[in-house]
Design an enzyme around this catalytic site. Structure first.
Site, PDB file in Angstrom:
ATOM      1  N   GLU A 144       4.123   0.071 -25.241  1.00  0.00           N
ATOM      2  CA  GLU A 144       3.766  -0.841 -26.318  1.00  0.00           C
ATOM      3  C   GLU A 144       3.490  -2.232 -25.740  1.00  0.00           C
ATOM      4  O   GLU A 144       4.195  -2.708 -24.851  1.00  0.00           O
ATOM      5  CB  GLU A 144       4.949  -0.894 -27.287  1.00  0.00           C
ATOM      6  CG  GLU A 144       4.889  -1.945 -28.354  1.00  0.00           C
ATOM      7  CD  GLU A 144       6.196  -2.056 -29.117  1.00  0.00           C
ATOM      8  OE1 GLU A 144       6.234  -2.835 -30.095  1.00  0.00           O
ATOM      9  OE2 GLU A 144       7.171  -1.377 -28.747  1.00  0.00           O
ATOM     10  N   TRP A 145       2.456  -2.884 -26.249  1.00  0.00           N
ATOM     11  CA  TRP A 145       2.168  -4.262 -25.861  1.00  0.00           C
ATOM     12  C   TRP A 145       3.047  -5.197 -26.695  1.00  0.00           C
ATOM     13  O   TRP A 145       3.010  -5.163 -27.918  1.00  0.00           O
ATOM     14  CB  TRP A 145       0.694  -4.591 -26.080  1.00  0.00           C
ATOM     15  CG  TRP A 145       0.340  -6.020 -25.771  1.00  0.00           C
ATOM     16  CD1 TRP A 145       0.189  -7.041 -26.655  1.00  0.00           C
ATOM     17  CD2 TRP A 145       0.092  -6.575 -24.477  1.00  0.00           C
ATOM     18  NE1 TRP A 145      -0.126  -8.203 -26.004  1.00  0.00           N
ATOM     19  CE2 TRP A 145      -0.194  -7.952 -24.658  1.00  0.00           C
ATOM     20  CE3 TRP A 145       0.092  -6.042 -23.181  1.00  0.00           C
ATOM     21  CZ2 TRP A 145      -0.494  -8.800 -23.594  1.00  0.00           C
ATOM     22  CZ3 TRP A 145      -0.204  -6.889 -22.112  1.00  0.00           C
ATOM     23  CH2 TRP A 145      -0.489  -8.237 -22.323  1.00  0.00           C
ATOM     24  N   ILE A 146       3.867  -6.004 -26.016  1.00  0.00           N
ATOM     25  CA  ILE A 146       4.765  -6.935 -26.684  1.00  0.00           C
ATOM     26  C   ILE A 146       4.127  -8.318 -26.661  1.00  0.00           C
ATOM     27  O   ILE A 146       3.822  -8.843 -25.586  1.00  0.00           O
ATOM     28  CB  ILE A 146       6.149  -6.992 -26.016  1.00  0.00           C
ATOM     29  CG1 ILE A 146       6.734  -5.577 -25.885  1.00  0.00           C
ATOM     30  CG2 ILE A 146       7.082  -7.907 -26.786  1.00  0.00           C
ATOM     31  CD1 ILE A 146       6.939  -4.866 -27.195  1.00  0.00           C
TER      32      ILE A 146
ATOM     33  N   ASP B 294      18.800  -4.469 -13.649  1.00  0.00           N
ATOM     34  CA  ASP B 294      17.853  -5.364 -12.967  1.00  0.00           C
ATOM     35  C   ASP B 294      17.552  -6.541 -13.894  1.00  0.00           C
ATOM     36  O   ASP B 294      16.401  -6.889 -14.148  1.00  0.00           O
ATOM     37  CB  ASP B 294      16.574  -4.611 -12.604  1.00  0.00           C
ATOM     38  CG  ASP B 294      15.724  -5.356 -11.575  1.00  0.00           C
ATOM     39  OD1 ASP B 294      16.184  -6.380 -11.037  1.00  0.00           O
ATOM     40  OD2 ASP B 294      14.589  -4.904 -11.315  1.00  0.00           O
TER      41      ASP B 294
END
Length: 287
Positions: free
Chosen positions: A91-93, A194
């Site tokens: 998904e593009w955030i 991370d």
């Protein structure tokens, strides 16, 4: 690249036309692209020659975090670990931080850490950057951290010629003394693994997301210590974390010990520019 993107979209059951794609910043390991189809917008990570199961492991970590229902992660649309066409389609955030984002991030990471595994470590090999991280589940966090985190970087550093002489002597000495700093009976929290400033971002209405996990079970202070190493987290993050889950009294004793792992990783990946920081930590504990 367009052919690979078309295949990725097809695997995501998006059969519409590609309207746009272009490279974007997204770290030094993978090539990263913004992709826009007639139906949706995506973030594509591509690696021309990844380690085995590279994106599968990242997918597992994202799914484990998602299942806790504590903090958002991007939706996974498709992935492949086939050589020469390995990718992860997410998904593009798209959003911006606001006055509440830092506090929400702190609260939600604290809630993530309340979820517990059955042991410390992980059931299979993972990656930190592109370095393989061997794993198994331990009853003891201190044994896992010493034997599978510090020791793995020590062995790699010897192989690369980056850990030798006084540095090698001090690291071995510290590994023999971790009992003095890490307490017993630590709970195996769900950890991002991370958690530096580049691995969280803000979505719509400022809601925080975490990305690029190197998932494991372990001491929650391991995640918190890394947030302090390179910065990128507002003061509201720490204030909110403390409200939900106050740090234990031993945190200051282990903070740099936990940061040492990430400094060794950077030493082994990027070279001697991180050597001084490694030596400073070793001198602090055993010098």
């Amino acid at each position: 690249m367009k052919e690979l993107i078309s295949k990725a979209l097809s695997n995501a059951r998006d059969y519409s036309e590609i309207r746009d794609f272009h490279s974007v910043s997204g770290g030094s390991i993978n090539q990263s692209y913004f992709v826009k189809s007639e139906e949706n917008q995506y973030f594509l990570k591509y690696h021309p020659n990844p380690p085995q199961n590279f994106f599968e492991i990242e997918k597992q970590g994202l799914e484990l975090i998602r299942k806790t229902k504590t903090i958002r992660v991007p939706e996974i649309h498709a992935y492949s670990d086939h050589q020469e066409e390995a990718y992860l389609l997410l998904e593009w955030i798209d959003g911006e931080s606001n006055s509440q984002t830092g506090a929400l991030l702190g609260q939600q990471i604290a809630k993530l850490h309340e979820n517990l595994g059955e042991g410390h470590g992980y059931s299979s090999q993972t990656f930190i950057g592109t370095l393989p991280q061997k794993n198994k589940l331990f009853n003891s966090w201190k044994n896992y951290y010493c034997d599978y985190r510090l020791k793995s970087q020590l062995e790699l550093g010897i192989e690369k010629g980056r850990i030798q002489g006084k540095r090698l002597k001090n690291l071995n000495k510290l590994m023999n003394r971790v009992d003095e700093f890490i307490p017993n009976n630590i709970k195996p929290s769900y950890l991002h693994g991370d958690l530096w400033g580049g691995n969280w971002l803000a979505g719509q209405k400022g809601y925080p997301y975490v990305i690029d996990p190197s998932f494991l079970f372990g001491d929650r202070h391991f995640d918190v210590a890394f947030t302090e190493l390179f910065g990128g987290f507002p003061s509201t993050f720490y204030e909110a974390y403390q409200e939900v889950s106050p740090l234990e009294h031993y945190y200051e004793d282990v903070k740099e010990l936990y940061q040492l792992f990430y400094l060794l990783v950077h030493l082994n990946i990027f070279g001697e520019s991180y050597g001084g920081s490694v030596d400073r930590v070793l001198d602090y504990y055993v010098g």
